[in-house]
Write a protein that holds these residues in place. Structure first.
Motif, PDB file in Angstrom:
ATOM      1  N   TYR A  66       0.829  -1.284  -0.013  1.00  0.00           N
ATOM      2  CA  TYR A  66       0.040   0.050  -0.088  1.00  0.00           C
ATOM      3  C   TYR A  66       0.713   1.276  -0.010  1.00  0.00           C
ATOM      4  O   TYR A  66       1.919   1.309   0.302  1.00  0.00           O
ATOM      5  CB  TYR A  66      -0.881  -0.006   1.099  1.00  0.00           C
ATOM      6  N   ASP A  67       0.225   2.257  -0.334  1.00  0.00           N
ATOM      7  CA  ASP A  67       0.950   3.584  -0.610  1.00  0.00           C
ATOM      8  C   ASP A  67       0.135   4.725   0.413  1.00  0.00           C
ATOM      9  O   ASP A  67      -0.185   5.824  -0.046  1.00  0.00           O
ATOM     10  CB  ASP A  67       1.254   3.953  -1.862  1.00  0.00           C
ATOM     11  N   CYS A  68      -0.174   4.350   1.665  1.00  0.00           N
ATOM     12  CA  CYS A  68      -0.689   5.380   2.307  1.00  0.00           C
ATOM     13  C   CYS A  68       0.246   6.412   2.699  1.00  0.00           C
ATOM     14  O   CYS A  68       1.475   6.436   3.128  1.00  0.00           O
ATOM     15  CB  CYS A  68      -1.377   4.865   3.685  1.00  0.00           C
ATOM     16  N   GLN A  69      -0.190   8.063   2.454  1.00  0.00           N
ATOM     17  CA  GLN A  69       0.735   8.773   2.264  1.00  0.00           C
ATOM     18  C   GLN A  69       1.280   9.197   3.770  1.00  0.00           C
ATOM     19  O   GLN A  69       2.424   9.705   3.835  1.00  0.00           O
ATOM     20  CB  GLN A  69       0.125  10.248   1.872  1.00  0.00           C
ATOM     21  N   TYR A  70       0.605   9.086   4.713  1.00  0.00           N
ATOM     22  CA  TYR A  70       1.004   9.382   6.005  1.00  0.00           C
ATOM     23  C   TYR A  70       1.986   8.212   6.618  1.00  0.00           C
ATOM     24  O   TYR A  70       2.440   8.392   7.982  1.00  0.00           O
ATOM     25  CB  TYR A  70      -0.405   9.348   7.115  1.00  0.00           C
ATOM     26  N   CYS A  71       2.264   7.143   6.062  1.00  0.00           N
ATOM     27  CA  CYS A  71       2.865   5.958   6.767  1.00  0.00           C
ATOM     28  C   CYS A  71       4.147   6.077   6.247  1.00  0.00           C
ATOM     29  O   CYS A  71       4.466   6.036   5.022  1.00  0.00           O
ATOM     30  CB  CYS A  71       2.058   4.891   6.088  1.00  0.00           C
ATOM     31  N   VAL A  72       5.321   5.805   7.188  1.00  0.00           N
ATOM     32  CA  VAL A  72       6.504   5.591   6.867  1.00  0.00           C
ATOM     33  C   VAL A  72       7.106   4.293   6.172  1.00  0.00           C
ATOM     34  O   VAL A  72       7.753   4.339   5.513  1.00  0.00           O
ATOM     35  CB  VAL A  72       7.338   5.527   8.323  1.00  0.00           C
ATOM     36  N   ASN A  73       6.068   3.306   6.195  1.00  0.00           N
ATOM     37  CA  ASN A  73       6.223   2.249   5.444  1.00  0.00           C
ATOM     38  C   ASN A  73       5.592   2.139   4.097  1.00  0.00           C
ATOM     39  O   ASN A  73       5.443   0.986   3.621  1.00  0.00           O
ATOM     40  CB  ASN A  73       5.746   0.737   6.527  1.00  0.00           C
ATOM     41  N   ARG A  74       5.243   3.176   3.460  1.00  0.00           N
ATOM     42  CA  ARG A  74       4.499   3.226   2.479  1.00  0.00           C
ATOM     43  C   ARG A  74       5.661   2.556   1.222  1.00  0.00           C
ATOM     44  O   ARG A  74       6.683   2.829   1.445  1.00  0.00           O
ATOM     45  CB  ARG A  74       3.700   4.294   1.946  1.00  0.00           C
ATOM     46  N   ARG A  75       4.836   2.149   0.112  1.00  0.00           N
ATOM     47  CA  ARG A  75       5.645   1.561  -0.867  1.00  0.00           C
ATOM     48  C   ARG A  75       6.496   2.346  -1.856  1.00  0.00           C
ATOM     49  O   ARG A  75       7.558   2.107  -2.149  1.00  0.00           O
ATOM     50  CB  ARG A  75       4.975   0.749  -1.759  1.00  0.00           C
ATOM     51  N   ILE A 139      -0.465 -11.541  24.071  1.00  0.00           N
ATOM     52  CA  ILE A 139      -0.156 -11.388  22.867  1.00  0.00           C
ATOM     53  C   ILE A 139      -1.352 -10.352  22.288  1.00  0.00           C
ATOM     54  O   ILE A 139      -2.410 -10.636  22.486  1.00  0.00           O
ATOM     55  CB  ILE A 139      -0.099 -12.571  22.116  1.00  0.00           C
ATOM     56  N   HIS A 140      -0.854  -9.171  21.727  1.00  0.00           N
ATOM     57  CA  HIS A 140      -1.653  -8.390  21.038  1.00  0.00           C
ATOM     58  C   HIS A 140      -1.393  -8.449  19.566  1.00  0.00           C
ATOM     59  O   HIS A 140      -0.044  -8.118  19.113  1.00  0.00           O
ATOM     60  CB  HIS A 140      -1.568  -7.124  21.773  1.00  0.00           C
ATOM     61  N   VAL A 141      -2.311  -8.537  18.675  1.00  0.00           N
ATOM     62  CA  VAL A 141      -2.029  -8.746  17.123  1.00  0.00           C
ATOM     63  C   VAL A 141      -2.970  -7.835  16.351  1.00  0.00           C
ATOM     64  O   VAL A 141      -4.325  -7.666  16.772  1.00  0.00           O
ATOM     65  CB  VAL A 141      -2.158 -10.159  16.800  1.00  0.00           C
ATOM     66  N   LYS A 142      -2.350  -7.267  15.386  1.00  0.00           N
ATOM     67  CA  LYS A 142      -3.261  -6.301  14.510  1.00  0.00           C
ATOM     68  C   LYS A 142      -3.773  -7.090  13.601  1.00  0.00           C
ATOM     69  O   LYS A 142      -2.982  -7.817  12.553  1.00  0.00           O
ATOM     70  CB  LYS A 142      -2.214  -5.012  13.797  1.00  0.00           C
ATOM     71  N   ALA A 143      -5.182  -7.045  13.337  1.00  0.00           N
ATOM     72  CA  ALA A 143      -5.839  -7.819  12.473  1.00  0.00           C
ATOM     73  C   ALA A 143      -5.375  -7.021  10.985  1.00  0.00           C
ATOM     74  O   ALA A 143      -5.236  -5.594  11.049  1.00  0.00           O
ATOM     75  CB  ALA A 143      -7.404  -7.777  12.643  1.00  0.00           C
ATOM     76  N   ILE A 144      -5.359  -7.866   9.754  1.00  0.00           N
ATOM     77  CA  ILE A 144      -5.000  -7.286   8.459  1.00  0.00           C
ATOM     78  C   ILE A 144      -6.297  -6.963   7.848  1.00  0.00           C
ATOM     79  O   ILE A 144      -6.962  -8.151   7.591  1.00  0.00           O
ATOM     80  CB  ILE A 144      -4.111  -8.147   7.849  1.00  0.00           C
ATOM     81  N   PRO A 145      -6.922  -5.552   7.532  1.00  0.00           N
ATOM     82  CA  PRO A 145      -7.891  -5.547   6.762  1.00  0.00           C
ATOM     83  C   PRO A 145      -7.800  -6.007   5.433  1.00  0.00           C
ATOM     84  O   PRO A 145      -6.963  -6.097   4.664  1.00  0.00           O
ATOM     85  CB  PRO A 145      -7.961  -3.753   6.746  1.00  0.00           C
ATOM     86  N   GLY A 146      -8.931  -6.780   5.021  1.00  0.00           N
ATOM     87  CA  GLY A 146      -9.295  -7.304   3.546  1.00  0.00           C
ATOM     88  C   GLY A 146      -8.638  -8.841   3.451  1.00  0.00           C
ATOM     89  O   GLY A 146      -8.909  -9.537   2.706  1.00  0.00           O
ATOM     90  N   ALA A 147      -8.419  -9.386   4.958  1.00  0.00           N
ATOM     91  CA  ALA A 147      -8.062 -10.721   4.850  1.00  0.00           C
ATOM     92  C   ALA A 147      -9.253 -11.593   5.068  1.00  0.00           C
ATOM     93  O   ALA A 147     -10.253 -11.089   5.536  1.00  0.00           O
ATOM     94  CB  ALA A 147      -7.032 -10.990   6.157  1.00  0.00           C
ATOM     95  N   PRO A 169      -9.894   9.730  10.709  1.00  0.00           N
ATOM     96  CA  PRO A 169     -11.471   9.952  11.142  1.00  0.00           C
ATOM     97  C   PRO A 169     -12.421  10.012  10.153  1.00  0.00           C
ATOM     98  O   PRO A 169     -13.647   9.970  10.407  1.00  0.00           O
ATOM     99  CB  PRO A 169     -11.176  11.063  11.951  1.00  0.00           C
ATOM    100  N   SER A 170     -12.074  10.291   8.830  1.00  0.00           N
ATOM    101  CA  SER A 170     -13.337  10.595   7.957  1.00  0.00           C
ATOM    102  C   SER A 170     -12.890   9.722   6.747  1.00  0.00           C
ATOM    103  O   SER A 170     -11.646   9.574   6.153  1.00  0.00           O
ATOM    104  CB  SER A 170     -13.273  12.048   7.337  1.00  0.00           C
ATOM    105  N   GLU A 171     -14.085   9.383   5.930  1.00  0.00           N
ATOM    106  CA  GLU A 171     -14.051   8.571   4.669  1.00  0.00           C
ATOM    107  C   GLU A 171     -13.235   9.540   3.541  1.00  0.00           C
ATOM    108  O   GLU A 171     -12.421   9.223   2.687  1.00  0.00           O
ATOM    109  CB  GLU A 171     -15.283   8.183   4.150  1.00  0.00           C
ATOM    110  N   ARG A 172     -13.451  10.976   3.668  1.00  0.00           N
ATOM    111  CA  ARG A 172     -12.989  11.868   2.847  1.00  0.00           C
ATOM    112  C   ARG A 172     -11.322  11.501   3.039  1.00  0.00           C
ATOM    113  O   ARG A 172     -10.609  11.636   1.825  1.00  0.00           O
ATOM    114  CB  ARG A 172     -13.270  13.177   2.761  1.00  0.00           C
ATOM    115  N   ASP A 180      -5.514   2.928  -1.348  1.00  0.00           N
ATOM    116  CA  ASP A 180      -5.783   1.626  -1.390  1.00  0.00           C
ATOM    117  C   ASP A 180      -6.816   1.177  -0.309  1.00  0.00           C
ATOM    118  O   ASP A 180      -7.030  -0.258  -0.497  1.00  0.00           O
ATOM    119  CB  ASP A 180      -4.309   0.887  -1.129  1.00  0.00           C
ATOM    120  N   LYS A 181      -7.060   1.837   0.741  1.00  0.00           N
ATOM    121  CA  LYS A 181      -7.959   1.185   1.590  1.00  0.00           C
ATOM    122  C   LYS A 181      -9.150   1.908   1.539  1.00  0.00           C
ATOM    123  O   LYS A 181      -9.540   2.941   1.095  1.00  0.00           O
ATOM    124  CB  LYS A 181      -7.617   1.412   2.981  1.00  0.00           C
ATOM    125  N   THR A 182     -10.377   1.194   2.262  1.00  0.00           N
ATOM    126  CA  THR A 182     -11.744   1.695   2.047  1.00  0.00           C
ATOM    127  C   THR A 182     -12.407   1.612   3.526  1.00  0.00           C
ATOM    128  O   THR A 182     -11.769   0.796   4.359  1.00  0.00           O
ATOM    129  CB  THR A 182     -12.420   0.905   1.122  1.00  0.00           C
TER     130      THR A 182
END
Length: 439
Positions: A66-75, A139-147, A169-172, A180-182
Motif C-alpha cells: 500500500y501507499d498510504c501517504q502518512y505512513c513511513v512504511n508506504r511502498r 499477545i496483542h495482534v493487529k488484524a489485517i483489513p481485507g484478509a 477519522p473521515s472517509e474523505r 488503497d484502503k476503504t
C-alpha cells in the motif's frame, strides 16, 4: 541480513503504533509451559504499582504493497526493508522472554503480497508460540483489513487482543491519503471480531471448555493532526465505535511528519500533543462519566479549548446546571462536577448515607476543591468567602492549567503544547452511520 539487523529495522518501524495497553485478562502459568498474563500490568508502559512492564513491539515486515501517504512504511518511501520468518520471530520472542526482557508480544505488520498471505504469516508465528513453545503470555495482534474471515477467526483464537487501525477519522481523508484502503475494508473486520467475541461469550455459558476468541477484546487507533478533521468529528466517530463494536479502547496518535507531501503538514511541524491529550480526556468522559460527544462539542464549537480540560469546559458552558447540592445530587450529576472523579463520587454517595458532608469532609474524601468549589454547595451553602463569576471561574481554571502545560522554552517536549489551529470541519465527511445519534 542478520536477526539483529531485522530487529533494529522492524522495531523502529513499529514505534508509530500507540495502540498498546494493559492485557485486560488473567491467565496463570502452568507446569511445563511458559509465561502468564495479568489484568493489572502487561503493557508497554508503567503499571499502577510503578513497575515498568514491557512487550516486544515489532512488525512482521515493513515491506508494504500500500501507499498510504502518512505512513513511513508506504511502498513509495525510500527506506530499508526487512521481514521475519514466523520461526525467527517466535524464537526471538521466547529468547527475550527467557532473559526476562519482555512479558508479552505486540505484533503488527505491513501488508506483504496480499492481506491473506500476511495474515497467514501472523497465524504461523502465533501457532509456534502457543503450541510448540506453550507460551501463555499476553499477545496483542493487529488484524489485517481485507484478509479472509476464516483467517481472522484463526488469528483471534491464538491471541488475547486484536485491533484494526481505523487510522483516519473521515472517509474523505481516507480516500485522499490512503487510496488503497476503504471504509468497508476497515469496518468489516471490526464487525467480524465483535461478533466472534460475542459468540465466544455466549458459548462459554453453555460449554465450559469453549476456545476463547480474543478474550481481551479489540481496540483501534486514529491519527490526529494529519487531516483537517475536527475534534468533534473524531469524538463522534469514537462514540460510534464504542457503541457499535464494543471496543475496549480507542487510541489517539498525534501525527509526526515523516514525509514531504502537500496533503500533509510539512516536516518540522510539531505534533499536536496537547490536542491528543484533550481527546484522551474526552474519551474517558465518554466511557466512564456518561457524557455524549454532542454534549462536549458541537458544530459551532468543534475543537476543545487548549487550556481547559473537556469536563471543566463543559461545566463552564453549562452553569445553568450548577451549583449542585453535594448531599442530595444524583450520582450521575456528581460525576459531571469538575474535581470529582468516579472514586470520589462513590465515596460521597456512601458517606452521605451516614451524615451530611461539608467542604472539609469533601477535602478528606479526595475532592479537588480548587475546581469543585465553583460548582457545588454543602447543605445549601457555597464555600465561605468564595466570590466568583463565570469569567473568573474560567480564568482560575486556565491559570491552573498553565502551571502544568505552559512553560517557556525549557524542556523541549513542553514546547509542543502550543494552541492548535482550529480545523475547518466543513470539508470533511465522517462515517455517517457511526456519527448519528441513537433514536
Amino acid at each position: 541480513m542478520t536477526t539483529m539487523e531485522k530487529l533494529t529495522i522492524l522495531t523502529d518501524a513499529a514505534k508509530y503504533d500507540v495502540a498498546c495497553t494493559s492485557s485486560g485478562i488473567d491467565r496463570r502459568g502452568k507446569t511445563g509451559q511458559l509465561g502468564s498474563a495479568v489484568k493489572m500490568g502487561i503493557c508497554h508502559s508503567f503499571a499502577s504499582d510503578g513497575r515498568c512492564i514491557s512487550l516486544l513491539k515489532v512488525l512482521m515486515t515493513n515491506a508494504c504493497i500500500y501507499d498510504c501517504q502518512y505512513c513511513v512504511n508506504r511502498r513509495s518511501n525510500d527506506t530499508a526493508r526487512a521481514a521475519f520468518t514466523p520461526r525467527e520471530l517466535a524464537d526471538l520472542t521466547i529468547g527475550f522472554y527467557r532473559r526476562n526482557y519482555i512479558e508479552g508480544l505486540f505484533l503488527s505488520s505491513a501488508v506483504i503480497k496480499s492481506p491473506d498471505y500476511t495474515c497467514e504469516l501472523l497465524i504461523e508465528t502465533l501457532r509456534i508460540l502457543r503450541t510448540e513453545y506453550g507460551f501463555r503470555g499476553y499477545i496483542h495482534v493487529k488484524a489485517i483489513p481485507g484478509a479472509d474471515e476464516n483467517l481472522l477467526t484463526r488469528l483471534g483464537m491464538l491471541t488475547d487482543r486484536m485491533s484494526v487501525n481505523i487510522e483516519l477519522p473521515s472517509e474523505r481523508s481516507l480516500k485522499l491519503l490512503a487510496p488503497d484502503k476503504t471504509k468497508h475494508s476497515i469496518l468489516k473486520p471490526m464487525g467480524l471480531i465483535a461478533n466472534r467475541i460475542q459468540e465466544a461469550h455466549h458459548d462459554l455459558v453453555r460449554y465450559r471448555n469453549t476456545p476463547k476468541f480474543a478474550p481481551a477484546g479489540q481496540s483501534t487507533q486514529m491519527i490526529i493532526g494529519a487531516t483537517p478533521d475536527s475534534d468533534w468529528d473524531i469524538l463522534r466517530l469514537t462514540e460510534g465505535l464504542y457503541k457499535k463494536y464494543g471496543l475496549r479502547r480507542v487510541f489517539y496518535s498525534a501525527y509526526m511528519p515523516v514525509s514531504e507531501n502537500t496533503l500533509l503538514p510539512p516536516k518540522g511541524t510539531k505534533p499536536p500533543l496537547l490536542r491528543e491529550h484533550r481527546l484522551y480526556q474526552a474519551d474517558w468522559l465518554l466511557r466512564y462519566y456518561g457524557f455524549a460527544a454532542d454534549e462536549l462539542l458541537d458544530e459551532r464549537h468543534p475543537s476543545f479549548h487548549p487550556l481547559v480540560d473537556p469536563k471543566c469546559g463543559w461545566a463552564v458552558n453549562h452553569m445553568e446546571q450548577f451549583p449542585v447540592e453535594i448531599n442530595t445530587a444524583p450520582y450521575e450529576m456528581l460525576l459531571r462536577v469538575p474535581g470529582i472523579g468516579v472514586r470520589c463520587a462513590q465515596r460521597i454517595r456512601a458517606a452521605r448515607r451516614c451524615h451530611s458532608l461539608d467542604f472539609d469532609g469533601l477535602k478528606k474524601i479526595g475532592v479537588v476543591l480548587k475546581r469543585a468549589q465553583y460548582f457545588i454547595t454543602c447543605s445549601g451553602k457555597i464555600r465561605e468567602g468564595l466570590r466568583f463569576t463565570p469569567e473568573s471561574i474560567l480564568r482560575a481554571l486556565i491559570s491552573e492549567e498553565k502551571q502544568k502545560f505552559v512553560v517557556s522554552d525549557i524542556p523541549e517536549q513542553l514546547s509542543f503544547f502550543s494552541t492548535p489551529p482550529v480545523p475547518n470541519s466543513s470539508d470533511t465527511t465522517s462515517f455517517p452511520e457511526l456519527a448519528q445519534k441513537e433514536a
